[in-house]
Design an enzyme around this catalytic site. Structure first.
Site, PDB file in Angstrom:
ATOM      1  N   SER A 136      21.417 -21.289  -9.014  1.00  0.00           N
ATOM      2  CA  SER A 136      22.823 -21.665  -8.839  1.00  0.00           C
ATOM      3  C   SER A 136      23.731 -20.473  -8.549  1.00  0.00           C
ATOM      4  O   SER A 136      24.790 -20.639  -7.929  1.00  0.00           O
ATOM      5  CB  SER A 136      23.328 -22.390 -10.090  1.00  0.00           C
ATOM      6  OG  SER A 136      23.130 -21.591 -11.245  1.00  0.00           O
ATOM      7  N   HIS A 167      28.633 -19.458 -14.816  1.00  0.00           N
ATOM      8  CA  HIS A 167      28.701 -19.298 -13.367  1.00  0.00           C
ATOM      9  C   HIS A 167      29.967 -18.552 -12.951  1.00  0.00           C
ATOM     10  O   HIS A 167      31.072 -18.929 -13.364  1.00  0.00           O
ATOM     11  CB  HIS A 167      28.651 -20.663 -12.680  1.00  0.00           C
ATOM     12  CG  HIS A 167      27.361 -21.394 -12.927  1.00  0.00           C
ATOM     13  ND1 HIS A 167      27.226 -22.339 -13.919  1.00  0.00           N
ATOM     14  CD2 HIS A 167      26.150 -21.284 -12.318  1.00  0.00           C
ATOM     15  CE1 HIS A 167      25.984 -22.803 -13.908  1.00  0.00           C
ATOM     16  NE2 HIS A 167      25.312 -22.168 -12.947  1.00  0.00           N
ATOM     17  N   ASP A 202      32.236 -22.999 -17.856  1.00  0.00           N
ATOM     18  CA  ASP A 202      30.948 -23.046 -18.567  1.00  0.00           C
ATOM     19  C   ASP A 202      30.536 -21.682 -19.106  1.00  0.00           C
ATOM     20  O   ASP A 202      29.587 -21.567 -19.881  1.00  0.00           O
ATOM     21  CB  ASP A 202      29.853 -23.631 -17.675  1.00  0.00           C
ATOM     22  CG  ASP A 202      29.634 -22.819 -16.389  1.00  0.00           C
ATOM     23  OD1 ASP A 202      30.118 -21.671 -16.292  1.00  0.00           O
ATOM     24  OD2 ASP A 202      28.975 -23.343 -15.477  1.00  0.00           O
TER      25      ASP A 202
END
Length: 245
Positions: free
Chosen positions: A71, A223, A220
């Site tokens: 990601s 990221h 979060d």
């Protein structure tokens, strides 16, 4: 009456000769036209083939950099994937007019096992430079590091076996001490160990100056934001730039 018939026969004979001459002349003109048309077609074909070969040569001169990751590479949570660090690297390359094209092969949630399963498909196109950014999800999930290390080694081996001349860059990663200090330390050391063993270029820590800094990460806390990716790109560029030149 006989003379008239003889005259008619003579006239018909002359007419036939004229007709035959006309047919011969027409046939010659037709044959010449066909030959000329064929010549034009051949010239057009040669020109088209030449242009195609030139375009193929120009396209083949473009070198490819594959970012193979999770990601972080994919730019999770960003509105525009071009704001992820591989896209920023492409902008830097373009500004320097270097003949490289970036392929972003990042998949959110990807583990080293998942990367191992899809590496053959990614290698359908030869990369000049292959940047391997995997392992973070293994660490966050507590995957046994022996398994993670073997998967990364298999990916490296697959690239080297198919394209021995491809330059491989390994992105180092670190994780919070949630899994215990021993696991955390072993995880951190896994990347320089692999780089040394395989003679790879190493980005010491992809998330340097970003990891753990709330303002540079999304809600979060994992990221990076758009601004965070600018720093990731800088961390990558420090290692990549000398290779390109």
């Amino acid at each position: 009456m006989l003379k008239n018939n003889q005259l008619l026969i003579h006239i018909n004979h002359i007419s036939q000769k004229v007709f035959l001459k006309f047919c011969c002349i027409f046939l010659l003109i037709f044959m010449f036209s066909c030959k000329q048309d064929t010549s034009k077609k051949a010239t057009t074909l040669e020109t088209t083939t030449s242009k195609t070969e030139t375009n193929q040569t120009e396209n083949s001169s473009v070198k490819t950099i594959v970012f193979f990751g999770d990601s972080l590479t994919a730019g999770y949570g960003l509105e525009d994937v071009n704001d992820a660090f591989p896209g920023i690297i492409q902008q830097k390359i373009d500004s320097l007019q270097l003949n490289y094209s970036i392929v972003n092969s990042g998949v959110s949630g990807e583990t080293t096992s998942g990367g191992k399963n899809r590496i053959d498909w990614v290698l359908n196109q030869k990369p000049t430079i292959f940047i391997l950014e995997l392992g973070a999800n293994d660490g966050l999930r507590g995957v046994p590091l022996k398994q993670s290390k073997e998967n990364l080694q298999d990916i490296i081996d697959a690239v080297k076996e198919k394209y021995p001349e491809t330059i491989i860059v390994l992105a180092g990663m670190q994780i919070p001490p949630n899994m215990g200090q021993e696991y955390t330390t072993e995880f951190k050391n896994m990347f320089p160990d692999l780089a040394t063993r395989n003679d790879l270029y190493l980005i010491p820590f992809l998330l340097e100056n970003v990891g753990g800094i709330s303002d540079l990460n999304q809600k979060d806390g994992i990221h990076p934001t758009k601004e965070g990716h600018q720093i990731l790109a800088k961390n990558v560029w420090t290692v990549l730039k000398p290779i390109l030149k």
